[in-house]
Design an enzyme around this catalytic site. Sequence first.
Site, PDB file in Angstrom:
ATOM      1  CG  ASP A   5      -4.910   7.011   0.851  1.00 40.14           C
ATOM      2  OD1 ASP A   5      -5.728   7.273  -0.042  1.00 40.14           O
ATOM      3  OD2 ASP A   5      -3.848   6.394   0.637  1.00 40.14           O
ATOM      4  CB  THR A   9      -3.659  -2.222   2.617  1.00 40.90           C
ATOM      5  OG1 THR A   9      -3.811  -3.380   1.817  1.00 40.90           O
ATOM      6  CG2 THR A   9      -4.412  -2.365   3.930  1.00 40.90           C
ATOM      7  CG  HIS A  10      -4.375  -0.504  -3.455  1.00 45.02           C
ATOM      8  ND1 HIS A  10      -5.660  -0.777  -3.078  1.00 45.02           N
ATOM      9  CD2 HIS A  10      -4.446   0.559  -4.284  1.00 45.02           C
ATOM     10  CE1 HIS A  10      -6.481   0.058  -3.662  1.00 45.02           C
ATOM     11  NE2 HIS A  10      -5.776   0.886  -4.399  1.00 45.02           N
ATOM     12  CB  THR A  11      -3.110   4.074  -1.216  1.00 46.92           C
ATOM     13  OG1 THR A  11      -3.789   4.040   0.029  1.00 46.92           O
ATOM     14  CG2 THR A  11      -4.070   3.921  -2.359  1.00 46.92           C
ATOM     15  CD  GLN A  12      -2.967   2.225   4.546  1.00 44.83           C
ATOM     16  OE1 GLN A  12      -2.533   1.434   5.368  1.00 44.83           O
ATOM     17  NE2 GLN A  12      -4.224   2.609   4.506  1.00 44.83           N
TER      18      GLN A  12
END
Lengths: 261, 250
Positions: A142, A37-40
């Site tokens: 993403d 989730t760190h690209t969200q």
Amino acid sequence: MRWEEEGMKQNAFIMGNKLMGSSPHVFSLIMPSIPITHTQTPYVTGTSVLGIKYKDGVLIAADTAGSYGSTTRYKSVERLRPIGQNTLVGATGEMSDFQTILQILDRLIITNAMFDDDNTLGPPDIHSYLNRVMYNQRNKLDPFWNTLVLGGVKNGVKYLGNVTMLGLHYVDDHVATGFGIHLAQPIFRNEWNEDMTLEQGTKLLEKCMLVLFYRDRSAINKMQIANITEDGVKISEPYALQTKWDYEAFSNPTVGNEGSW
Amino acid sequence: MSTIGTGYDLSVTTFSPDGRVFQIEYATKAVDNSGTVVGVRCKDGVVLGVEKLISSKMLLEGSNRRIHAINRHAGMALAGLAADGRQIVTRARTEAANYLSFYGEDVPIKELSNRVAHYSHLCTLYWWLRPFGSSSIIGGYDIDGPQLYTIDPSGVAYRYYGAAIGKGRQAAKTEIEKLRLAQMTCREGVMAVAKIIYGVHDESKDKSFELEMSWVCDESKREHQRIPSDLLMEAKAMARDAQEDDLDAF
């Protein structure tokens, strides 16, 4: 959706062992663990971009702030960029994603130029391409965390449009992103008309940027205006707007109510 | 002067007793039989010119491009087998794109030429591949200024002030040596290259040709592009007049 790879390996190993014990045939039952989730979430973000069509072309304005959450971390971020000869892209949202998008667009422009056939990509082409890029990225769950404003003039046709991070795209006579949708678009709806001159258009945009500076906490008083005409793209040097803070109520805040704050 | 390497010329992985690889030499012959390609490095840029021999009157003018842009700042002119040349161009473009996406800046011309040479050489190492039957002249403008390189089928890259490959290369080289390239601007270079190509074209052997030229110079903002059409027409007219003058001299 991308899944955490480490988690996958661990689970595969455990599954393999549990099911098969010491059997020579260890088939890998790969159970995904958790989605990444760190690209969200966005980190360094740019705030609103405003765009209007005017008599001779398109005007697009944005400030030069890159916020890191509630901190104004970077104060000289160029959020307006020319693409090819006729188009300008302005971005709201995650600045690193914008930089990636610029690289993708650069590759598009170079590849097109190498055909060397007197055909260049105009604003509608780039709009369509950007829409594809954003939509496909969103389909991988993403997204590029940007809302992009795209404007330009080619062969006498003025073009202004938006692409959001979900891949929604549209064209209009005036567009805004972020807080600009709520604070600037209503002003556009009241005061925009088709035959505005460069001065009138600039004044309208400056008025809206001033409102945004007063009311949007991620905005700073350092903005650029880009003017795209048939002759090409011209982006101004960053400049500041005149602000007014010497209101009676600000200098004497407790008038009529001594002792309060 | 053709030599026959009987028995030692069947495979590119075979040396002859006198240390030659005949397959590569035969590949070079394919280049030597094609239309002349000329490149000159002037003081503010590089000019490339190709004598495109026209095999049929039905061919559309401007088709079958022999000069290709590799990146914004470099171009490649090809001699020899056209299909082989196209493959080299594709590879050069890929290399340039990879360099740009990896290092964040335009590929230096020297590096680009090295990579193309490496690729050409690759095809001389295995028996199941054949060498490319085409040479290329790369002209580009990077931070070290304008540069000109030639890559031949054996996979060597040489840097030149002026270079010619193809049919009329001997005559062309003689003409290039007469030029004072370090003092010439690219505009003058265009005139000179047009004159050279018109000069080396053999009217008796080949019927007609089309002149294709490109440049990378300060005037083109250091971007590779075809010569502007008015300049090209001027160069062609001047070259044609120069030819007539030479004929009259007889």
